[in-house]
Write a protein that holds these residues in place. Structure first.
Motif, PDB file in Angstrom:
ATOM      1  N   VAL A  70      11.330  17.799  -5.449  1.00  0.00           N
ATOM      2  CA  VAL A  70      12.283  18.336  -6.428  1.00  0.00           C
ATOM      3  C   VAL A  70      12.158  17.575  -7.747  1.00  0.00           C
ATOM      4  CG1 VAL A  70      14.740  18.583  -6.946  1.00  0.00           C
ATOM      5  CG2 VAL A  70      13.872  19.232  -4.707  1.00  0.00           C
ATOM      6  N   GLN A  71      11.928  16.265  -7.679  1.00  0.00           N
ATOM      7  CA  GLN A  71      11.758  15.474  -8.909  1.00  0.00           C
ATOM      8  C   GLN A  71      10.514  15.911  -9.667  1.00  0.00           C
ATOM      9  OE1 GLN A  71      13.894  13.208 -10.177  1.00  0.00           O
ATOM     10  NE2 GLN A  71      12.565  13.193 -11.965  1.00  0.00           N
ATOM     11  N   SER A  74      11.275  19.194 -11.287  1.00  0.00           N
ATOM     12  CA  SER A  74      12.179  18.952 -12.403  1.00  0.00           C
ATOM     13  C   SER A  74      11.433  18.360 -13.594  1.00  0.00           C
ATOM     14  CB  SER A  74      13.301  18.020 -11.959  1.00  0.00           C
ATOM     15  OG  SER A  74      14.145  17.715 -13.035  1.00  0.00           O
TER      16      SER A  74
END
Length: 89
Positions: A70-71, A74
């Motif tokens: 997810v990082q 993002s």
């Protein structure tokens, strides 16, 4: 938008996609290979015997690497948003 910028954006997105797939599918392939070797050695031909360990390893991998994935997504999205003036102008 120039073709160079479009190719750079496509390359970044493609690299991220490939790295995410390798992280998620790689351990499942390794477990599948071990289970298949066990099945060949013992001549047990049960389909569910290979499915359940791969499912559990895939779920565990997603749980452990989920925050990192997810990082990375993002970061890519943020960099795309920051590059909007460069892309337009």
């Amino acid at each position: 938008m120039t073709p160079e910028i479009a190719l750079q954006l496509f390359g970044e997105a493609f690299y991220l996609t490939v790295s995410m797939v390798v992280v998620i599918v790689g351990p499942s392939l390794m477990v599948g290979l071990v289970v298949s070797t066990f099945q060949a050695a013992t001549q047990i031909n049960e389909q569910t015997l290979s499915f359940l360990p791969r499912l559990l390893v895939t779920l565990a991998t997603i749980m452990m690497t989920g925050p990192w994935l997810v990082q990375r997504l993002s970061d890519l999205f943020t960099s795309l948003m920051m590059k909007i003036p460069e892309i337009i102008g």
